[in-house]
Write a protein that holds these residues in place. Structure first.
Motif, PDB file in Angstrom:
ATOM      1  N   GLY A 175       0.971 -41.940   9.928  1.00  0.00           N
ATOM      2  CA  GLY A 175       1.339 -42.660   8.716  1.00  0.00           C
ATOM      3  C   GLY A 175       1.572 -44.143   8.917  1.00  0.00           C
ATOM      4  O   GLY A 175       2.230 -44.788   8.099  1.00  0.00           O
ATOM      5  N   VAL A 176       1.017 -44.711   9.982  1.00  0.00           N
ATOM      6  CA  VAL A 176       1.189 -46.132  10.269  1.00  0.00           C
ATOM      7  C   VAL A 176       0.450 -46.957   9.224  1.00  0.00           C
ATOM      8  O   VAL A 176      -0.726 -46.717   8.942  1.00  0.00           O
ATOM      9  N   SER A 177       1.139 -47.926   8.643  1.00  0.00           N
ATOM     10  CA  SER A 177       0.566 -48.835   7.637  1.00  0.00           C
ATOM     11  C   SER A 177      -0.116 -48.080   6.504  1.00  0.00           C
ATOM     12  O   SER A 177      -1.059 -48.592   5.906  1.00  0.00           O
ATOM     13  N   ASP A 178       0.309 -46.873   6.252  1.00  0.00           N
ATOM     14  CA  ASP A 178      -0.290 -46.035   5.205  1.00  0.00           C
ATOM     15  C   ASP A 178      -1.806 -45.916   5.355  1.00  0.00           C
ATOM     16  O   ASP A 178      -2.551 -45.908   4.376  1.00  0.00           O
ATOM     17  N   MET A 179      -2.267 -45.833   6.601  1.00  0.00           N
ATOM     18  CA  MET A 179      -3.711 -45.703   6.867  1.00  0.00           C
ATOM     19  C   MET A 179      -4.287 -44.483   6.170  1.00  0.00           C
ATOM     20  O   MET A 179      -5.430 -44.509   5.743  1.00  0.00           O
ATOM     21  N   HIS A 180      -3.506 -43.433   6.027  1.00  0.00           N
ATOM     22  CA  HIS A 180      -3.999 -42.217   5.380  1.00  0.00           C
ATOM     23  C   HIS A 180      -4.279 -42.430   3.893  1.00  0.00           C
ATOM     24  O   HIS A 180      -4.931 -41.612   3.273  1.00  0.00           O
ATOM     25  N   CYS A 181      -3.816 -43.547   3.338  1.00  0.00           N
ATOM     26  CA  CYS A 181      -4.051 -43.850   1.924  1.00  0.00           C
ATOM     27  C   CYS A 181      -5.318 -44.683   1.705  1.00  0.00           C
ATOM     28  O   CYS A 181      -5.736 -44.869   0.567  1.00  0.00           O
ATOM     29  N   MET A 182      -5.914 -45.158   2.777  1.00  0.00           N
ATOM     30  CA  MET A 182      -7.103 -46.005   2.663  1.00  0.00           C
ATOM     31  C   MET A 182      -8.318 -45.178   2.261  1.00  0.00           C
ATOM     32  O   MET A 182      -8.358 -43.965   2.450  1.00  0.00           O
ATOM     33  N   SER A 183      -9.324 -45.866   1.736  1.00  0.00           N
ATOM     34  CA  SER A 183     -10.539 -45.185   1.280  1.00  0.00           C
ATOM     35  C   SER A 183     -11.358 -44.682   2.474  1.00  0.00           C
ATOM     36  O   SER A 183     -11.235 -45.200   3.591  1.00  0.00           O
ATOM     37  N   ILE A 184     -12.211 -43.705   2.210  1.00  0.00           N
ATOM     38  CA  ILE A 184     -13.074 -43.149   3.249  1.00  0.00           C
ATOM     39  C   ILE A 184     -13.970 -44.246   3.845  1.00  0.00           C
ATOM     40  O   ILE A 184     -14.031 -44.376   5.069  1.00  0.00           O
ATOM     41  N   PRO A 185     -14.662 -45.051   3.008  1.00  0.00           N
ATOM     42  CA  PRO A 185     -15.503 -46.112   3.595  1.00  0.00           C
ATOM     43  C   PRO A 185     -14.712 -47.081   4.487  1.00  0.00           C
ATOM     44  O   PRO A 185     -15.190 -47.506   5.541  1.00  0.00           O
ATOM     45  N   TYR A 186     -13.506 -47.425   4.067  1.00  0.00           N
ATOM     46  CA  TYR A 186     -12.672 -48.314   4.878  1.00  0.00           C
ATOM     47  C   TYR A 186     -12.353 -47.678   6.225  1.00  0.00           C
ATOM     48  O   TYR A 186     -12.452 -48.321   7.267  1.00  0.00           O
ATOM     49  N   LEU A 187     -11.978 -46.414   6.200  1.00  0.00           N
ATOM     50  CA  LEU A 187     -11.618 -45.721   7.433  1.00  0.00           C
ATOM     51  C   LEU A 187     -12.826 -45.562   8.361  1.00  0.00           C
ATOM     52  O   LEU A 187     -12.694 -45.677   9.585  1.00  0.00           O
ATOM     53  N   VAL A 188     -14.004 -45.339   7.780  1.00  0.00           N
ATOM     54  CA  VAL A 188     -15.224 -45.259   8.605  1.00  0.00           C
ATOM     55  C   VAL A 188     -15.475 -46.608   9.273  1.00  0.00           C
ATOM     56  O   VAL A 188     -15.815 -46.665  10.456  1.00  0.00           O
ATOM     57  N   GLU A 189     -15.302 -47.690   8.531  1.00  0.00           N
ATOM     58  CA  GLU A 189     -15.475 -49.031   9.115  1.00  0.00           C
ATOM     59  C   GLU A 189     -14.490 -49.252  10.261  1.00  0.00           C
ATOM     60  O   GLU A 189     -14.859 -49.792  11.304  1.00  0.00           O
ATOM     61  N   GLU A 190     -13.253 -48.857  10.052  1.00  0.00           N
ATOM     62  CA  GLU A 190     -12.249 -48.984  11.116  1.00  0.00           C
ATOM     63  C   GLU A 190     -12.675 -48.202  12.356  1.00  0.00           C
ATOM     64  O   GLU A 190     -12.546 -48.677  13.479  1.00  0.00           O
ATOM     65  N   LEU A 191     -13.170 -47.014  12.137  1.00  0.00           N
ATOM     66  CA  LEU A 191     -13.616 -46.155  13.237  1.00  0.00           C
ATOM     67  C   LEU A 191     -14.790 -46.799  13.957  1.00  0.00           C
ATOM     68  O   LEU A 191     -14.858 -46.777  15.190  1.00  0.00           O
ATOM     69  N   MET A 192     -15.702 -47.370  13.218  1.00  0.00           N
ATOM     70  CA  MET A 192     -16.871 -48.011  13.819  1.00  0.00           C
ATOM     71  C   MET A 192     -16.471 -49.236  14.652  1.00  0.00           C
ATOM     72  O   MET A 192     -17.078 -49.517  15.672  1.00  0.00           O
ATOM     73  N   GLU A 193     -15.452 -49.942  14.221  1.00  0.00           N
ATOM     74  CA  GLU A 193     -14.992 -51.129  14.944  1.00  0.00           C
ATOM     75  C   GLU A 193     -14.360 -50.777  16.283  1.00  0.00           C
ATOM     76  O   GLU A 193     -14.244 -51.635  17.151  1.00  0.00           O
ATOM     77  N   GLU A 194     -13.975 -49.533  16.464  1.00  0.00           N
ATOM     78  CA  GLU A 194     -13.327 -49.107  17.712  1.00  0.00           C
ATOM     79  C   GLU A 194     -14.316 -48.869  18.835  1.00  0.00           C
ATOM     80  O   GLU A 194     -13.925 -48.633  19.952  1.00  0.00           O
ATOM     81  N   ARG A 195     -15.567 -48.877  18.545  1.00  0.00           N
ATOM     82  CA  ARG A 195     -16.600 -48.592  19.547  1.00  0.00           C
ATOM     83  C   ARG A 195     -16.241 -49.122  20.868  1.00  0.00           C
ATOM     84  O   ARG A 195     -16.221 -49.850  21.568  1.00  0.00           O
TER      85      ARG A 195
END
Length: 66
Positions: A46-66
């Motif tokens: 529940g950090v920074s309410d990440m679970h409230c973000m949109s699916i596309p946003y979360l996918v982008e975040e995941l992609m940036e972690e490469r």
């Protein structure tokens, strides 16, 4: 804020599916990437309410972690 665990699991599934489609990888690969990511940890905790973000946003975040 704490998310409902069942709703959170559904959100995880949607992020994994969207990531696999975007990257053209298998669901197994997407699952490994997601569950080994900082994005997952922040959503789960529940950090920074990440679970409230949109699916596309979360996918982008995941992609940036490469």
């Amino acid at each position: 804020m704490t998310a409902n665990r069942n709703l959170l699991r559904i959100k995880f599934a949607h992020v994994v599916e969207a990531y696999a489609a975007r990257m053209g990888c298998s669901l197994d690969e997407a699952l490994r990437k997601f569950y080994g990511s900082q994005t997952y940890v922040m959503m789960r905790d529940g950090v920074s309410d990440m679970h409230c973000m949109s699916i596309p946003y979360l996918v982008e975040e995941l992609m940036e972690e490469r």
